[in-house]
Design an enzyme around this catalytic site. Structure first.
Site, PDB file in Angstrom:
ATOM      1  N   HIS A  44       0.832  -1.203   0.000  1.00 10.61           N
ATOM      2  CA  HIS A  44       0.000   0.000   0.000  1.00 10.61           C
ATOM      3  C   HIS A  44       0.869   1.257   0.000  1.00 10.61           C
ATOM      4  O   HIS A  44       2.095   1.197   0.148  1.00 10.61           O
ATOM      5  CB  HIS A  44      -0.922  -0.011   1.210  1.00 10.61           C
ATOM      6  CG  HIS A  44      -2.045  -1.000   1.088  1.00 10.61           C
ATOM      7  ND1 HIS A  44      -3.090  -1.073   1.984  1.00 10.61           N
ATOM      8  CD2 HIS A  44      -2.296  -1.955   0.155  1.00 10.61           C
ATOM      9  CE1 HIS A  44      -3.925  -2.033   1.631  1.00 10.61           C
ATOM     10  NE2 HIS A  44      -3.464  -2.584   0.520  1.00 10.61           N
ATOM     11  N   GLU A  46       1.299   3.750   2.135  1.00  9.46           N
ATOM     12  CA  GLU A  46       2.070   4.072   3.328  1.00  9.46           C
ATOM     13  C   GLU A  46       3.343   3.229   3.410  1.00  9.46           C
ATOM     14  O   GLU A  46       4.402   3.721   3.820  1.00  9.46           O
ATOM     15  CB  GLU A  46       1.220   3.842   4.580  1.00  9.46           C
ATOM     16  CG  GLU A  46      -0.028   4.714   4.639  1.00  9.46           C
ATOM     17  CD  GLU A  46      -1.250   4.034   4.052  1.00  9.46           C
ATOM     18  OE1 GLU A  46      -2.346   4.226   4.590  1.00  9.46           O
ATOM     19  OE2 GLU A  46      -1.107   3.302   3.036  1.00  9.46           O
ATOM     20  N   CYS A  73      -5.599   1.534   6.299  1.00 10.76           N
ATOM     21  CA  CYS A  73      -6.394   0.335   6.575  1.00 10.76           C
ATOM     22  C   CYS A  73      -6.052  -0.221   7.952  1.00 10.76           C
ATOM     23  O   CYS A  73      -4.954  -0.035   8.472  1.00 10.76           O
ATOM     24  CB  CYS A  73      -6.178  -0.717   5.498  1.00 10.76           C
ATOM     25  SG  CYS A  73      -4.472  -1.294   5.341  1.00 10.76           S
ATOM     26  N   ALA A 152     -19.701   8.109 -29.970  1.00 11.15           N
ATOM     27  CA  ALA A 152     -19.252   9.084 -30.965  1.00 11.15           C
ATOM     28  C   ALA A 152     -20.384   9.314 -31.947  1.00 11.15           C
ATOM     29  O   ALA A 152     -21.076   8.367 -32.349  1.00 11.15           O
ATOM     30  CB  ALA A 152     -18.005   8.574 -31.683  1.00 11.15           C
ATOM     31  N   ARG A 204      -5.249  -1.585 -27.158  1.00 10.33           N
ATOM     32  CA  ARG A 204      -4.106  -1.780 -28.058  1.00 10.33           C
ATOM     33  C   ARG A 204      -3.466  -0.455 -28.504  1.00 10.33           C
ATOM     34  O   ARG A 204      -2.313  -0.436 -28.934  1.00 10.33           O
ATOM     35  CB  ARG A 204      -4.531  -2.601 -29.285  1.00 10.33           C
ATOM     36  CG  ARG A 204      -5.604  -1.955 -30.130  1.00 10.33           C
ATOM     37  CD  ARG A 204      -6.281  -2.936 -31.077  1.00 10.33           C
ATOM     38  NE  ARG A 204      -7.340  -2.298 -31.844  1.00 10.33           N
ATOM     39  CZ  ARG A 204      -8.569  -2.109 -31.367  1.00 10.33           C
ATOM     40  NH1 ARG A 204      -8.871  -2.496 -30.138  1.00 10.33           N
ATOM     41  NH2 ARG A 204      -9.485  -1.528 -32.105  1.00 10.33           N
ATOM     42  N   SER A 287     -30.954   2.656 -22.717  1.00 12.88           N
ATOM     43  CA  SER A 287     -31.560   1.927 -21.604  1.00 12.88           C
ATOM     44  C   SER A 287     -30.926   2.341 -20.276  1.00 12.88           C
ATOM     45  O   SER A 287     -31.618   2.435 -19.247  1.00 12.88           O
ATOM     46  CB  SER A 287     -31.437   0.418 -21.818  1.00 12.88           C
ATOM     47  OG  SER A 287     -30.095  -0.020 -21.716  1.00 12.88           O
TER      48      SER A 287
END
Length: 338
Positions: A44, A46, A73, A152, A204, A287
């Protein structure tokens, strides 16, 4: 804290479902260590920050302040708790950007630090820290993936000629779209887009990880020689026949008599897929709009392309224009959901 955010942002697309986190160790206004969470499952922020301190400065750690963009954490996951490390290193002061909404943390890291006598300051650049990890926050507070719509369109509002693949955005915008893909956990298309456009849905044109490819194919009718079924990335098919999400391609069974959008969001949360880029087609995009199930929309308009007829672009509603930019012939508009 601004520097913490700069560091954290370098991990975009590499740490999900973990959050992006940056950290600095400061002694009398001098940065003696910095780091960020670079790869999911690895150290992490830290830890990387403390480990970066030069040997000649290690004696200063116990007199320094550690800055971290997200609450340290307090639980054992893939790595030990960062709160324990801060206590072990006897760092006297911690400045935190925002609390971690993940149930196993959410205040527990701060409580552990304060119980050890450490001075904790919370809420520095809080909104900026939350915005950086909006995918993580949405997933853990709303129990659904963060949803980005993208399409687009021509200058007169069509996204394709009838029944054929239509190139609309220019090569520079296409490269930017592949950068967007590298930043999300998954990418979703409908069956007609998969069949007519035969997209690879990979990164890609950009360096970065490929998102998980999601496709709707209710009756499992799409030809298996389409690019989305190659082995370049993981693919999951939403269908009404088969359920085997752990294979590649994976199969996630949905019901005919329930909202497909709702079922997809539930499925992605169950599969721990934190974000989704919905790339088309028009019916699928609409939708999500009609269900008010979206967080951002990115609309590319080719100002020089006029199609005599075609498939109309989706109708975006309840949207707030945040910004726009131009790349040669294309204008890209960025919207947030009101």
């Amino acid at each position: 804290m601004h520097r913490c955010l700069e560091l954290a942002a370098q991990a975009a697309g590499h740490v999900a479902p973990n959050p992006m986190v940056g950290s600095l160790l400061v002694f009398e206004d001098r940065i003696i260590g910095e780091g960020y969470h670079e790869i999911h499952g690895k150290a992490h922020a830290e830890v990387n920050c403390i480990n970066s301190v030069a040997p000649e400065d290690e004696h200063l750690i116990q007199q320094s302040t550690i800055y971290v963009s997200l609450e340290p954490c307090a639980h054992h996951g893939k790595t030990p708790p960062c709160a324990d490390l801060i206590i072990e290193k006897r760092i006297p002061r911690v400045v935190v950007g925002c609390r971690d909404p993940f149930p196993l943390v959410n205040g527990k890291g701060i409580e552990k630090l304060e119980a050890a006598g450490i001075d904790v300051t919370l809420g520095v650049l809080e909104s900026e820290c939350q915005q950086l990890n909006r995918r993580f926050f949405t997933f853990n507070t709303q129990h659904r993936p963060y949803i980005i719509l993208k399409w687009a369109q021509s200058a007169n509002g069509y996204i394709a000629r009838p029944g054929e693949r239509t190139a609309i955005s220019n090569e520079y915008t296409n490269r930017l779209v592949h950068k967007w893909r590298s930043e999300e956990a998954s990418i979703l298309v409908g069956p007609r887009t998969a069949l007519i456009d035969n997209p690879a849905l990979t990164t890609r044109l950009w360096t970065g990880l490929d998102p998980i490819r999601l496709v709707i194919d209710k009756q499992l009718e799409l030809p298996k020689d389409l690019q989305i079924f190659n082995n370049k990335a993981k693919t999951i098919i939403f269908n009404t026949i088969r359920h085997a999400p752990g294979t590649n391609p994976g199969y996630y069974q949905v019901a005919e008599d329930s909202s497909l959008v709702d079922q997809i969001l539930i499925a992605l949360h169950q599969l721990k897929i934190q974000s989704v880029l919905v790339e088309g087609g028009a019916r699928l995009l609409q939708s999500f709009i009609d269900a008010e199930a979206w967080d951002e929309a990115r609309i590319i308009t080719n100002n020089e392309l006029v199609l005599p007829t075609g498939l109309p672009a989706p109708r975006l509603t309840q949207a707030h224009l945040q910004s726009h930019e131009s790349l040669l012939s294309d204008t890209i508009r960025y919207y947030d959901h009101d």
